[in-house]
Structures are given as C-alpha cells and as structure tokens.
Design an enzyme around this catalytic site. Sequence first.
Site, PDB file in Angstrom:
ATOM      1  N   GLU A  21       0.804  -1.233   0.000  1.00 47.13           N
ATOM      2  CA  GLU A  21       0.000   0.000   0.000  1.00 47.13           C
ATOM      3  C   GLU A  21       0.835   1.281   0.000  1.00 47.13           C
ATOM      4  O   GLU A  21       0.587   2.183   0.807  1.00 47.13           O
ATOM      5  CB  GLU A  21      -0.970  -0.015   1.184  1.00 47.13           C
ATOM      6  CG  GLU A  21      -1.920  -1.192   1.141  1.00 47.13           C
ATOM      7  CD  GLU A  21      -2.970  -1.180   2.249  1.00 47.13           C
ATOM      8  OE1 GLU A  21      -2.872  -0.358   3.167  1.00 47.13           O
ATOM      9  OE2 GLU A  21      -3.891  -2.005   2.184  1.00 47.13           O
ATOM     10  N   ASN A  41       2.248  -4.680  -3.385  1.00 45.19           N
ATOM     11  CA  ASN A  41       0.837  -5.037  -3.193  1.00 45.19           C
ATOM     12  C   ASN A  41       0.031  -3.777  -2.879  1.00 45.19           C
ATOM     13  O   ASN A  41       0.509  -2.896  -2.163  1.00 45.19           O
ATOM     14  CB  ASN A  41       0.763  -6.020  -2.010  1.00 45.19           C
ATOM     15  CG  ASN A  41      -0.580  -6.687  -1.842  1.00 45.19           C
ATOM     16  OD1 ASN A  41      -1.208  -7.090  -2.831  1.00 45.19           O
ATOM     17  ND2 ASN A  41      -1.039  -6.820  -0.607  1.00 45.19           N
ATOM     18  N   GLU A  53      -5.930 -10.513  -2.035  1.00 41.24           N
ATOM     19  CA  GLU A  53      -6.792 -10.402  -0.838  1.00 41.24           C
ATOM     20  C   GLU A  53      -8.265 -10.345  -1.222  1.00 41.24           C
ATOM     21  O   GLU A  53      -9.030  -9.516  -0.712  1.00 41.24           O
ATOM     22  CB  GLU A  53      -6.417  -9.141  -0.030  1.00 41.24           C
ATOM     23  CG  GLU A  53      -4.958  -9.095   0.371  1.00 41.24           C
ATOM     24  CD  GLU A  53      -4.574  -7.870   1.182  1.00 41.24           C
ATOM     25  OE1 GLU A  53      -5.472  -7.160   1.659  1.00 41.24           O
ATOM     26  OE2 GLU A  53      -3.363  -7.630   1.337  1.00 41.24           O
ATOM     27  N   ASP A  93     -12.025 -10.277  -1.633  1.00 40.80           N
ATOM     28  CA  ASP A  93     -13.338 -10.424  -1.005  1.00 40.80           C
ATOM     29  C   ASP A  93     -14.290  -9.534  -1.797  1.00 40.80           C
ATOM     30  O   ASP A  93     -13.878  -8.533  -2.375  1.00 40.80           O
ATOM     31  CB  ASP A  93     -13.356 -10.109   0.507  1.00 40.80           C
ATOM     32  CG  ASP A  93     -12.629  -8.847   0.916  1.00 40.80           C
ATOM     33  OD1 ASP A  93     -12.597  -7.892   0.132  1.00 40.80           O
ATOM     34  OD2 ASP A  93     -12.117  -8.804   2.054  1.00 40.80           O
TER      35      ASP A  93
HETATM   36  C1  XIL Z   1      -6.570  -6.360   7.694  1.00 38.98           C
HETATM   37  C2  XIL Z   1      -6.904  -7.530   8.583  1.00 38.98           C
HETATM   38  O1  XIL Z   1      -7.722  -8.441   7.892  1.00 38.98           O
HETATM   39  C3  XIL Z   1      -7.608  -7.042   9.831  1.00 38.98           C
HETATM   40  O2  XIL Z   1      -7.809  -8.105  10.748  1.00 38.98           O
HETATM   41  C4  XIL Z   1      -6.784  -5.947  10.500  1.00 38.98           C
HETATM   42  O3  XIL Z   1      -7.500  -5.410  11.589  1.00 38.98           O
HETATM   43  C5  XIL Z   1      -6.457  -4.847   9.517  1.00 38.98           C
HETATM   44  O4  XIL Z   1      -5.815  -5.409   8.390  1.00 38.98           O
HETATM   45  N1  XIL Z   1      -4.966  -4.622   3.202  1.00 38.98           N
HETATM   46  C6  XIL Z   1      -3.998  -5.438   3.703  1.00 38.98           C
HETATM   47  C7  XIL Z   1      -4.304  -6.344   4.816  1.00 38.98           C
HETATM   48  O5  XIL Z   1      -2.883  -5.494   3.147  1.00 38.98           O
HETATM   49  O6  XIL Z   1      -3.201  -6.554   5.641  1.00 38.98           O
HETATM   50  C8  XIL Z   1      -5.472  -5.833   5.635  1.00 38.98           C
HETATM   51  O7  XIL Z   1      -5.800  -6.812   6.604  1.00 38.98           O
HETATM   52  C9  XIL Z   1      -6.638  -5.542   4.727  1.00 38.98           C
HETATM   53  C10 XIL Z   1      -6.280  -4.463   3.739  1.00 38.98           C
END
Ligand code: XIL
Length: 580
Positions: free
Chosen positions: A329, A372, A438, A440
């Site tokens: 990020e 990422n 990631e 969803d």
């Molecule tokens: C999220 C986790 O799923 C949560 O449990 C935590 O509170 C915050 O982070 N981008 C990412 C992940 O790279 O590491 C994040 O994960 C979601 C967004």
Amino acid sequence: MKKLFTLLLSLCAFSASASVEERMLQDFESYQVGEAVDMWNIYNSDISTSSAIVAADPKDASNKVLHIKSRSWNTLVALHDLGITAADLTGEGRFLVFDLYRPSSDGAYKQLMIYCGDKRVYIDGSFVSQCPPERWTTKCYQFDASTDESGTLCLGFNSTDAEYYIDNVRIVDVADFGYDRSDAENSIRHYAEQCGKNIGIAVATGDANFFSAMNDDSKVITQTVSSQFNMIVAGNEMKFDAMEPEQGNFKFETADKLVAFAEQHQMKVRGHTLVWHSQLPGWLGAGSEGASNNNNYTRDELLKIMENHITTIVSHYKGRVHEWDVVNECVSDNSTQTLRNSIWQKVIGESFIDSAFVYARRADPDAKLYINDYSVEFAGNNKADRYYNLVKKLVARGVPIDGVGLQAHLYQGAVDSAKLDRNMKRYAELGLNCIITELDISLPTSQFGSQTAYEKQAADYRKIVNVTLNNANSPSLLIWGSSDAYSWIPGSTNYTRGEPLLFDTYFCAKPAYYAVRDAYSARATTMALEEVLNAVPSESLYVDVYNILGQPVRLHMHRSQIYSLPQGTYIIDGKVMNIR
Ligand code: XIL
C-alpha cells in the site's frame, strides 16, 4: 429473545432449517429483570466484585438478556440445569453459539473461556477482538474433543475489566455444509492444482481460534483450510507489529506455526507483509497514521531498521515462504500524488521501495517478491494506472521485483473482467506476475441473506477466477478470510458492508464457493481435453476409441466429438488418454 421467536424455536428445536439445526439452551426469558445468575471462578478466587444480572436488552427493552461484569480473572457465568453434558457440545459440525453485545466502554480485546463442569472445552488461543461495540454479534465456537462429563455450562471473558451482555445460548448442528471436506478430488484445491494454480486463504488469530485449532484435524476450519486451499497467508500475524513488537526482538512463534501447518498440508506460504504504513509497533514512533517520525530517525537510521527487519524475517523463512509482499500500500489515494505519506516515504524517499526489495532479495534469492496495493485492479482507473506507472519505473531501474499484487477488496457489481485482464497483460509485458492477493466481494447490509445477491456475488467470483486462468502470469489467487463471521469488511466499512467470502458463519458453502470450484474444474476439464486433442495426430479427422480393456467404445469417431466422451481412460488412435 422475543416471545414469539422463543415459541417458534421451542416448537422446532433441532429442526430450524434444512441443513442447520438449532437447540436453544438459555434465552433468559424465564428470569426476572434484576435476578442474579451464578458465577464461578476456576481457581475458587474471590468473585464478589463480579456480577451476572438479567437485564433489558440495551437495543430492545422487551427482550431479556444477561448483563455481565467481570472484575476478577477466570470468572465465568455458570448456567445450571441446561441438561447437557460435555459430550453434547462436541461432534462433527456442532457449534456452541450465543449473541454478544459490548458497551463502548468495554475494551475490545478479551479471551473467551468455556467450561463444562470443571472441564475446559474451549479457550481462545490469545486475546482477540471479540465484537464491535454496541452491536449484537453472533458468536460461534467449536469445542475441543472432550470426555463425557456432565456439568454446568460456564462461559465468560477472561478479564478484570469486562462488561458485556449475552443472549440466546444455543447449540447449532450443521448436518450438511454443502461440500465434502473429506473429498479431496472434488475440492477447489484439487481443480486449481490441475490448472497449475495456487488458491490461497488468509487466516487470522480470531478466525475460529485458527492458531489453536490448526493442530486439531477435527475442527471445521482446519479441515476447510487444508482441504480447499493450497496456499496460506497470515491475516495479521506476519505484520511488522506482530513480528518485531520491540526493537530487535523478533517474535516468530505464531508465524512459525503457520509455516509448519502449511508444510504439513503441502501448502505454499505467502508472507504478508514487510514494509507498510499500518500495523507498525509503537516503538517505531510512526503515529496512528504511520506517517510521523516521532523518534526523529535520520534516513540512514530508518534504512537500518528496515534492513534489519526484512533481513531477519526473510532469512528466518528462507526456502519456506514462497513469496513476500515486500512493500504494501505505498501508492497514494490522492490522484495528484504518487506515493502515500508514510514514515518510510517521508524519511527515506521513494527509494525505500528499491531498498526493501534489495534487502529481501539478498535474504532469500528464491522467494518471489511482490508489491501489493488496493483499488489497483482495473486498468484505466486512476490509482491502477498510477500503480502501473510506479511499477514500470521500478522495473526500469532494476529493482528486484517479481510480481504485482492486486488486493481486490471489491464491491459486488464492480468487477470488470476486461479491465482486469488488460491489467494482468500489461504487467506480463513488463515481465511480471500479477496476482489477486486479498479477494473479497462484499454486499451492502441491505442485501445480507439474499440468495439473489449471493448468486451475483458468485458470478463476480467466477469472473475473477476466469481472468486469472486466462493469464499465465497470474499463478495465485488468495481469498481474504475463511467465513463471513471473521471477515474484516464489516469493521472496516463501519458495518455498512459484509458477507464477502465463500463460506457463511457456520462454514457452509455459499454460491461463491461453487462458482470458484466450478471455474477451476471447468478449466481443468478443458485443459485435459485439449491435451487429448493435441495428442491426436491432426491429419486423422476420424479416430477409433477403445476402453482400457481394448473393447471398442466408438469407431470412426469425428475428432470434434472426443469432447462428448464420458470421464475415463481410453485408447484413442493407439494412445492411452485420460479424459477428465
Ligand atoms: C486487515 C486484517 O484483515 C484485519 O484483521 C486488520 O484489523 C487490519 O488489516 N490490506 C492489507 C491487509 O494489506 O493486511 C489488511 O488486513 C486488509 C487491507
């Protein structure tokens, strides 16, 4: 619990729906408001400062619930006369479920313990965030295998400062999860492997107690993770704050467990994440936004900290972690800016990215190294294009990067296959992998429970899988979480969205599960057929097909009809062929 609902439930105890059966144990409706319920301390310590009193539901005054204040460690609520034994609490597909509410004054991180008599049947592996404040949340637990011992059900949060409400303590039996975790041949994992792909899942401490459950093959989450996926990533446990909570003092224990679990189940590990502005330890002095430099580090000092962090961790997992998110990020959400404000960017400058990749490459030359980010999935979108331009520059200046991660935290309805495909292809042209890290696909709360919404969500999942299958530089796809009950989406959208995953609260398959499985299986079948067709000499338009006993199945069959043969092994034009 409202009276009507109670009546309905008592009428249909153990027969609530086709595959999920509920048996109410205690809904507190037969108590008077103000009446005390017993408490019990595991070590017989003084519990006089703690209390469990039946009260009006803070959200609905007509409903009675139990209001608990725990002011001494190991103090639990004792629910007598439920007519259950420890054996009643265990079993394939059996969960203890209750509704939990915490006032905002209650701290978030607590550890749940459940006893039957004086036998412990459940404990959270660590202190986890149990539920958001001021919202009833359904909690669901699967017990450790237990002996048949009768007794009182005792449960509570292990804390000296807990205040919470519980209601509707019940046993839920799932008769049919909608997929067979013991059928290795009919799993997402199996079909993905046939397509040569990695299908991954993120697991975190709070997810059905995963880091405790992982060594217990009878736990649903353990079975689901290992049977359906061949790659795993830690949701939180390999982040900076988890790995180096004190400067120079690395904590490998939890991450080591994950890696060992992966090896035991022949899964690959994705390491997430080395350099990020979020989830940083307090000692770094980066502040709540990760953009301060409260310790006034010089550029060289911060580079040393980063180098030590990356080198120590990547070396520790050399050869065991397949790929790393090296920088996470780093792109700004502001379209006029390239990089996000972070301690790294501010103190080191853009070259922090280069250095991070170099340190990681040196520590494990064989690990695949990724950048990422989120909102970068669809070519043509502003942030996606800024991400691409940044990556292109990294490649041009020789940064040792192997691939690009697209987080893909998506809304249902937002999937654009053509733009995703274009994105993957432009990274292929740079010689890079481009994977979904990631995934969803969330729904607005108004669509929770809607079959139509789940079908649309499934279609979106299918589209994404298909794009990855069409791109050879996209070897992995990871889903961010196991069941909807443990998704990070509600908490991160102020509870406006959720239900984004493949499995529901009880790990029952949603349409999205079948869509993902079917997408891989359909492609595996096509690939197998193509193998056959490619093997058949192209000059023979008609072929003779025999079974393995040499008996003719079809003589003089047109090549194009080979597609219609049922699954099996055949001798086609003198060669043994498998049709999957
Ligand atoms: C999220 C986790 O799923 C949560 O449990 C935590 O509170 C915050 O982070 N981008 C990412 C992940 O790279 O590491 C994040 O994960 C979601 C967004």
